[in-house]
Design a protein around this motif. Sequence first.
Motif, PDB file in Angstrom:
ATOM      1  N   VAL A  30       2.212  21.166  -1.172  1.00 20.99           N
ATOM      2  CA  VAL A  30       1.383  20.087  -0.639  1.00 20.99           C
ATOM      3  C   VAL A  30       1.501  18.879  -1.555  1.00 20.99           C
ATOM      4  O   VAL A  30       1.449  19.015  -2.779  1.00 20.99           O
ATOM      5  N   LEU A  31       1.666  17.731  -0.946  1.00 23.01           N
ATOM      6  CA  LEU A  31       1.569  16.464  -1.668  1.00 23.01           C
ATOM      7  C   LEU A  31       0.895  15.490  -0.717  1.00 23.01           C
ATOM      8  O   LEU A  31       1.446  15.134   0.317  1.00 23.01           O
ATOM      9  N   GLN A  32      -0.330  15.117  -1.054  1.00 20.43           N
ATOM     10  CA  GLN A  32      -1.121  14.268  -0.168  1.00 20.43           C
ATOM     11  C   GLN A  32      -1.895  13.261  -1.004  1.00 20.43           C
ATOM     12  O   GLN A  32      -2.474  13.614  -2.037  1.00 20.43           O
ATOM     13  N   THR A  33      -1.873  12.009  -0.566  1.00 20.11           N
ATOM     14  CA  THR A  33      -2.656  10.975  -1.243  1.00 20.11           C
ATOM     15  C   THR A  33      -3.528  10.263  -0.218  1.00 20.11           C
ATOM     16  O   THR A  33      -3.173  10.148   0.957  1.00 20.11           O
ATOM     17  N   ARG A  34      -4.658   9.794  -0.690  1.00 15.54           N
ATOM     18  CA  ARG A  34      -5.580   9.030   0.154  1.00 15.54           C
ATOM     19  C   ARG A  34      -6.128   7.891  -0.690  1.00 15.54           C
ATOM     20  O   ARG A  34      -6.744   8.117  -1.730  1.00 15.54           O
ATOM     21  N   TRP A  35      -5.830   6.670  -0.246  1.00 15.33           N
ATOM     22  CA  TRP A  35      -6.321   5.464  -0.906  1.00 15.33           C
ATOM     23  C   TRP A  35      -7.433   4.876  -0.050  1.00 15.33           C
ATOM     24  O   TRP A  35      -7.259   4.702   1.154  1.00 15.33           O
ATOM     25  N   LYS A  36      -8.552   4.560  -0.668  1.00  9.95           N
ATOM     26  CA  LYS A  36      -9.665   3.899   0.017  1.00  9.95           C
ATOM     27  C   LYS A  36      -9.939   2.603  -0.734  1.00  9.95           C
ATOM     28  O   LYS A  36     -10.223   2.615  -1.938  1.00  9.95           O
ATOM     29  N   ILE A  37      -9.821   1.485  -0.024  1.00 10.07           N
ATOM     30  CA  ILE A  37      -9.957   0.164  -0.631  1.00 10.07           C
ATOM     31  C   ILE A  37     -11.181  -0.512  -0.012  1.00 10.07           C
ATOM     32  O   ILE A  37     -11.231  -0.711   1.202  1.00 10.07           O
ATOM     33  N   VAL A  38     -12.170  -0.826  -0.860  1.00  7.20           N
ATOM     34  CA  VAL A  38     -13.430  -1.367  -0.365  1.00  7.20           C
ATOM     35  C   VAL A  38     -13.798  -2.615  -1.157  1.00  7.20           C
ATOM     36  O   VAL A  38     -14.025  -2.539  -2.369  1.00  7.20           O
ATOM     37  N   PRO A  39     -13.867  -3.772  -0.482  1.00 10.09           N
ATOM     38  CA  PRO A  39     -14.331  -4.976  -1.180  1.00 10.09           C
ATOM     39  C   PRO A  39     -15.804  -4.826  -1.560  1.00 10.09           C
ATOM     40  O   PRO A  39     -16.602  -4.319  -0.773  1.00 10.09           O
ATOM     41  N   LEU A  40     -16.153  -5.243  -2.771  1.00 14.81           N
ATOM     42  CA  LEU A  40     -17.551  -5.152  -3.194  1.00 14.81           C
ATOM     43  C   LEU A  40     -18.421  -6.124  -2.409  1.00 14.81           C
ATOM     44  O   LEU A  40     -19.581  -5.854  -2.141  1.00 14.81           O
ATOM     45  N   GLU A  41     -17.831  -7.262  -2.055  1.00 14.00           N
ATOM     46  CA  GLU A  41     -18.517  -8.243  -1.217  1.00 14.00           C
ATOM     47  C   GLU A  41     -17.578  -8.599  -0.076  1.00 14.00           C
ATOM     48  O   GLU A  41     -16.726  -9.477  -0.223  1.00 14.00           O
ATOM     49  N   PRO A  42     -17.694  -7.908   1.061  1.00 13.63           N
ATOM     50  CA  PRO A  42     -16.771  -8.150   2.175  1.00 13.63           C
ATOM     51  C   PRO A  42     -16.674  -9.632   2.530  1.00 13.63           C
ATOM     52  O   PRO A  42     -17.666 -10.348   2.540  1.00 13.63           O
ATOM     53  N   GLY A  43     -15.440 -10.068   2.779  1.00 13.97           N
ATOM     54  CA  GLY A  43     -15.202 -11.450   3.169  1.00 13.97           C
ATOM     55  C   GLY A  43     -15.110 -12.423   2.013  1.00 13.97           C
ATOM     56  O   GLY A  43     -14.999 -13.622   2.218  1.00 13.97           O
ATOM     57  N   SER A  44     -15.152 -11.928   0.778  1.00 14.03           N
ATOM     58  CA  SER A  44     -15.066 -12.825  -0.376  1.00 14.03           C
ATOM     59  C   SER A  44     -13.882 -12.426  -1.248  1.00 14.03           C
ATOM     60  O   SER A  44     -13.208 -11.442  -0.994  1.00 14.03           O
ATOM     61  N   ASP A  45     -13.649 -13.212  -2.282  1.00  7.71           N
ATOM     62  CA  ASP A  45     -12.592 -12.898  -3.245  1.00  7.71           C
ATOM     63  C   ASP A  45     -13.130 -12.078  -4.417  1.00  7.71           C
ATOM     64  O   ASP A  45     -12.497 -11.995  -5.462  1.00  7.71           O
ATOM     65  N   ALA A  46     -14.298 -11.480  -4.240  1.00  7.09           N
ATOM     66  CA  ALA A  46     -14.911 -10.671  -5.295  1.00  7.09           C
ATOM     67  C   ALA A  46     -14.049  -9.438  -5.570  1.00  7.09           C
ATOM     68  O   ALA A  46     -13.201  -9.066  -4.765  1.00  7.09           O
ATOM     69  N   PRO A  47     -14.266  -8.782  -6.697  1.00  6.49           N
ATOM     70  CA  PRO A  47     -13.506  -7.573  -7.022  1.00  6.49           C
ATOM     71  C   PRO A  47     -13.594  -6.512  -5.919  1.00  6.49           C
ATOM     72  O   PRO A  47     -14.524  -6.501  -5.119  1.00  6.49           O
ATOM     73  N   THR A  48     -12.626  -5.642  -5.933  1.00  8.88           N
ATOM     74  CA  THR A  48     -12.501  -4.593  -4.931  1.00  8.88           C
ATOM     75  C   THR A  48     -12.471  -3.239  -5.618  1.00  8.88           C
ATOM     76  O   THR A  48     -11.878  -3.084  -6.676  1.00  8.88           O
ATOM     77  N   THR A  49     -13.099  -2.258  -5.003  1.00  8.30           N
ATOM     78  CA  THR A  49     -13.058  -0.890  -5.500  1.00  8.30           C
ATOM     79  C   THR A  49     -11.912  -0.158  -4.813  1.00  8.30           C
ATOM     80  O   THR A  49     -11.761  -0.250  -3.593  1.00  8.30           O
ATOM     81  N   VAL A  50     -11.120   0.551  -5.606  1.00  2.00           N
ATOM     82  CA  VAL A  50     -10.024   1.349  -5.067  1.00  2.00           C
ATOM     83  C   VAL A  50     -10.240   2.786  -5.507  1.00  2.00           C
ATOM     84  O   VAL A  50     -10.386   3.065  -6.695  1.00  2.00           O
ATOM     85  N   LYS A  51     -10.274   3.685  -4.534  1.00  5.70           N
ATOM     86  CA  LYS A  51     -10.435   5.108  -4.826  1.00  5.70           C
ATOM     87  C   LYS A  51      -9.151   5.822  -4.422  1.00  5.70           C
ATOM     88  O   LYS A  51      -8.632   5.609  -3.331  1.00  5.70           O
ATOM     89  N   LEU A  52      -8.658   6.659  -5.310  1.00  3.74           N
ATOM     90  CA  LEU A  52      -7.442   7.428  -5.052  1.00  3.74           C
ATOM     91  C   LEU A  52      -7.762   8.911  -5.138  1.00  3.74           C
ATOM     92  O   LEU A  52      -8.287   9.381  -6.145  1.00  3.74           O
ATOM     93  N   ASP A  53      -7.463   9.632  -4.067  1.00 10.93           N
ATOM     94  CA  ASP A  53      -7.563  11.095  -4.062  1.00 10.93           C
ATOM     95  C   ASP A  53      -6.149  11.642  -3.930  1.00 10.93           C
ATOM     96  O   ASP A  53      -5.387  11.201  -3.065  1.00 10.93           O
ATOM     97  N   VAL A  54      -5.809  12.581  -4.786  1.00 11.62           N
ATOM     98  CA  VAL A  54      -4.481  13.191  -4.767  1.00 11.62           C
ATOM     99  C   VAL A  54      -4.649  14.700  -4.648  1.00 11.62           C
ATOM    100  O   VAL A  54      -5.414  15.305  -5.398  1.00 11.62           O
ATOM    101  N   ASN A  55      -3.936  15.284  -3.705  1.00 13.46           N
ATOM    102  CA  ASN A  55      -3.935  16.731  -3.530  1.00 13.46           C
ATOM    103  C   ASN A  55      -2.499  17.209  -3.732  1.00 13.46           C
ATOM    104  O   ASN A  55      -1.620  16.873  -2.946  1.00 13.46           O
ATOM    105  N   VAL A  56      -2.283  17.948  -4.807  1.00 14.72           N
ATOM    106  CA  VAL A  56      -0.947  18.428  -5.151  1.00 14.72           C
ATOM    107  C   VAL A  56      -1.005  19.932  -5.344  1.00 14.72           C
ATOM    108  O   VAL A  56      -1.882  20.435  -6.040  1.00 14.72           O
TER     109      VAL A  56
END
Length: 118
Positions: free
Chosen positions: A55-81
């Motif tokens: 198994v090799l599986q990745t899941r990236w979830k990208i969430v702006p801290l303030e939607p619609g702005s240039d504010a920082p973004t949270t990136v979550k990475l889940d890896v299943n190996v």
Amino acid sequence: MERDGAGLPKRARLRVGYDKLGLEENWDSIVACDPAQGLVEAKSSENASQGLFDVLQTRWKIVPLEPGSDAPTTVKLDVNVKFRNPVYDQMFAQVEQKVAGAMISAFEKRVKQLDEKL
């Protein structure tokens, strides 16, 4: 790489490896992108490798801290190996955080490259 009607990746051949262990393999993956949810998933295809990985599986979830702005973004990475060889599983467990960190660093580098083109 195969793309869908919207131009998003649908299938990809990935090269994965870890130099310190001398492991490297090409891996066919099915890719699912959902821009509205900020989600990118890649998982082994039905024709997956017969080599190192079960198994090799990745899941990236990208969430702006303030939607619609240039504010920082949270990136979550889940890896299943899961390696075919349990010894490799044990070795990988010891370096898993470093590998994930390298993946995040590569992601950040690519984001900066794309941002410079805008």
